[in-house]
Structure formats: structure tokens, C-alpha cells
Design a protein around this motif. Sequence first.
Motif, PDB file in Angstrom:
ATOM      1  N   ASP A  48      26.079  33.206 -10.028  1.00  0.00           N
ATOM      2  CA  ASP A  48      25.998  33.599  -8.630  1.00  0.00           C
ATOM      3  C   ASP A  48      24.741  34.396  -8.331  1.00  0.00           C
ATOM      4  O   ASP A  48      24.211  34.328  -7.222  1.00  0.00           O
ATOM      5  N   THR A  51      22.248  31.655  -7.753  1.00  0.00           N
ATOM      6  CA  THR A  51      22.432  30.974  -6.466  1.00  0.00           C
ATOM      7  C   THR A  51      22.086  31.873  -5.293  1.00  0.00           C
ATOM      8  O   THR A  51      21.391  31.467  -4.356  1.00  0.00           O
ATOM      9  N   ALA A 112      22.965  22.897 -12.402  1.00  0.00           N
ATOM     10  CA  ALA A 112      22.697  23.904 -11.377  1.00  0.00           C
ATOM     11  C   ALA A 112      21.487  24.759 -11.738  1.00  0.00           C
ATOM     12  O   ALA A 112      20.678  25.113 -10.869  1.00  0.00           O
ATOM     13  N   LYS A 116      17.294  24.745  -9.588  1.00  0.00           N
ATOM     14  CA  LYS A 116      16.673  25.855  -8.847  1.00  0.00           C
ATOM     15  C   LYS A 116      15.148  25.756  -8.803  1.00  0.00           C
ATOM     16  O   LYS A 116      14.540  25.802  -7.729  1.00  0.00           O
ATOM     17  N   ARG A 132      18.863  20.368  -3.974  1.00  0.00           N
ATOM     18  CA  ARG A 132      20.094  21.039  -3.537  1.00  0.00           C
ATOM     19  C   ARG A 132      21.314  20.179  -3.849  1.00  0.00           C
ATOM     20  O   ARG A 132      22.383  20.692  -4.200  1.00  0.00           O
ATOM     21  N   ASP A 135      21.936  20.722  -7.453  1.00  0.00           N
ATOM     22  CA  ASP A 135      22.459  22.078  -7.637  1.00  0.00           C
ATOM     23  C   ASP A 135      23.947  22.143  -7.330  1.00  0.00           C
ATOM     24  O   ASP A 135      24.757  22.636  -8.124  1.00  0.00           O
ATOM     25  N   ARG A 136      24.338  21.622  -6.173  1.00  0.00           N
ATOM     26  CA  ARG A 136      25.746  21.704  -5.769  1.00  0.00           C
ATOM     27  C   ARG A 136      26.614  20.700  -6.517  1.00  0.00           C
ATOM     28  O   ARG A 136      27.805  20.925  -6.700  1.00  0.00           O
TER      29      ARG A 136
END
Length: 417
Positions: A48, A51, A112, A116, A132, A135-136
Motif C-alpha cells: 500500500d 500504491t 503490481a 509502477k 495501470r 498494476d490492478r
Amino acid sequence: MAEPKPGGVAPEGDGARPNPRPNPTRRGRFSGLSRDTWLLALASLFADVSTEMLYPVLPVFLTQSLHASGAAVGLIEGIATGVQNIVPGFAGSLSDRLRRRKPLALIGYALAAIAKPLIGLSTVWTGVLGARFLDRLGAGTRSAPRDALLAASADDAHRGRAFGLEGAGDNAGAFLGPVLTVILLAAWGLDLRWIFYLAIVPGFLALAMIFFVSEKRPAAGRAKVTFETDARALPRRYRAYLIATAVAGLGNSSNAFLILRTRELGVSLQATILIYAAFNLVAALVSYPAGALSDRIGRRNILLLGLAVFAVSYLGFALITNLILIGLLFVLYGAYQGIFRAVGKAFASDMVPEARRAGGIGWYSATVGLSGLVASAVAGLLWDHVGHAAAFAYGASLAALGGLALAMLVPAKGGGD
């Protein structure tokens, strides 16, 4: 029957215990939590941080550095959110079919982390869209298998504590990520692209935590789980819980509306960021006590309390214009966030057999995410065409209905329910 080994894992075979502890547990305030529980909580914290480092700068990077339109920003985030919400159910069911959790979790964390810096390397907004998406996709892939590992990291009597500790790690990361970004930009004057490059560091730290988690192989002779998404294959009480969760979730719109409402009433941007950080900090502080308390007095009771906090907070946003009170309501809403993340998943994991646990938690997460998408769409329409207060009044009403559905449809069984 053979005795378990000192690490707590029973020998494989038909006589193996269904929910063994993979390693010794800690005593005292964190009793019942194993080394794996702490590793999984640290993984959530680092993930987190990675992110949320991007949260305050991604829209700026898209619009100012890549000259993307607002429609492009909305498309990117819409697709990213949709992927993250849909994938957990399928990833969880696949994990159940393979009877393995850790490999899928590792793949998800790796995807993930790698995504980035790819955002920072993009020269057009379509490159950001692809990164993205990756990533998701990783976040959605890792979610259910990780939660199944988490459920197995503690015995049934301490499962709420395990999910509470993981939720505390996740929310602490949501607090630390934006703070770290502000420090990097203010103190070092870095170009925005470097935020995306540096975000890979906590991403790989999260991946490293998963490498050290131990996973018990399923007992020999246990029936193999088919890749099935038929709701009838899951317990009735679990299905009722999904219905209650969906009802409440249809009112739980994006936190962006809380931020917009706070700014609309005259709170400065800097103060709004601090309030948002305090919101995440409260969620982190509440998660573990809420999970531990749910082990003692029942998950349903704690979730009902959380929905009451949700309803009061949203009703306050609809009716109150005092700046100090609005800030306090925003922070109070963090208590709901901490309760909901920790206790909601623990409750879902209680209701499904171990062999279907990853799929059960995955479809619960998908229900939360998809109902939240609908909630945000409805709130946006109300915000634009009826009034800003109407968006929050709608959310408060659905929270109350969700609490009523939970109380009526999901019977309490005492203890951890």
C-alpha cells in the motif's frame, strides 16, 4: 494419530487438522498470531505504501506531463478499478482449484511492483493505461490467495486478530505512502517520474515478505475443488452475507466525494491532505482492535457498529457545514474503514470451507468492489443533478438498509460468528 511437528503443522493425510498453525504464535496482546500473520501484514503495508505513493501525483502526471484529457484520466481509473474488482473472484476460485495460495499471491505482488516504474516510463497516456491495467491485475490476482493464507495463519479463535493486523498494515501503508511522496517532492525536488520509479522499492519489499510465508499443502486424499462460480455451491449464510454486503456497498461511494465535499466547504488543499492522512491513520489504529474484539463478541456485532458509524458520518456530510465538524466526520469515517476491511473479510472466511476459502473471499471482495462502482456512479449523478448533500444522504440510507439486511438475513452464531 501422529502428533503435529513443533511448528504446528499436522502430518499430511486424512487425519490432518483442517486449519493448522504453520508456525509458533505470539503471546500476550498479539496472542494467536503467527510469524506468517506478521509477514502478510507487512506485505500489505509495503504494497500500500507503493500504491499510495502514486495517489497524489498520478492525475497531475497525466494532465500536466503527458497532457492527457480529463476523459482519459477517467477512462484509465475506470478500467483499473474494474479490473481490480472483477479479478479476485476468479483468482480465488483458481487458487482453490489448484489448491495453492502462495504462487498466485507471488505473481500478483510481482506484477503490481513491476507496473509502477512502467507508469513513469510512459510518454503517452495509453502507456499509463497499460501499466495501470497490469498494476490492478496484479492487485486483484494477489488479494484472495493472500487472504486465504492469512485465514490459515491463525486458528479459528484468532482469525479476527489476523485480519485486523493485516488491515492495520494496509491502512498504515495508505497513510505513509502520500506522506512519503510529499517528503520526496518537497525535500529533494524530484521529478514526478522518480516517484513511480521509487515505488518499485516498497513493491518488491512486499513481494519479499510473501516469499517467506509458509504454505501447507492440502491433505492427501482431499477432494479436488472444481473451478466453479455457481453461487449455489457456497453456503446459504455466506450468500445472505453477500446480499447484505452488496446493499450497504451500493451506498459506499468513492472517498473522492468526501474530499470534494471537504474542499467545497473551504478547507485548504494542505489541510484536506492532512485530514485524508488522519482518516487512513484512524483506519490503521482501529483495524486490529476491531478484529480482536470480533473474535470475542462476534463479527456481525462489530460490522453492525461499523455500518452505524458509516451512516452517521455520511448523514453528517449531508447536513453539516461546520469546517471543524466536517474534518472530524471524515476522520470518524476512518473507523468504519478499519472495521470493514478487517472484520468483513474475516466474516466471509468464517462462512466457507477451507477448500473454497480463496474463492469465497474473492467473490466477497468482488461484491464490495462492484457495488462500490455502482455507488460512485449513482453518487456522481446525484452530485451533478440533485445536490451534493443528496449523494451523502443516499449513502447513509443504504448503510442503514445494509445494516438491517445484515441483522435480518445473517444469523449470529456467537463468538466469532
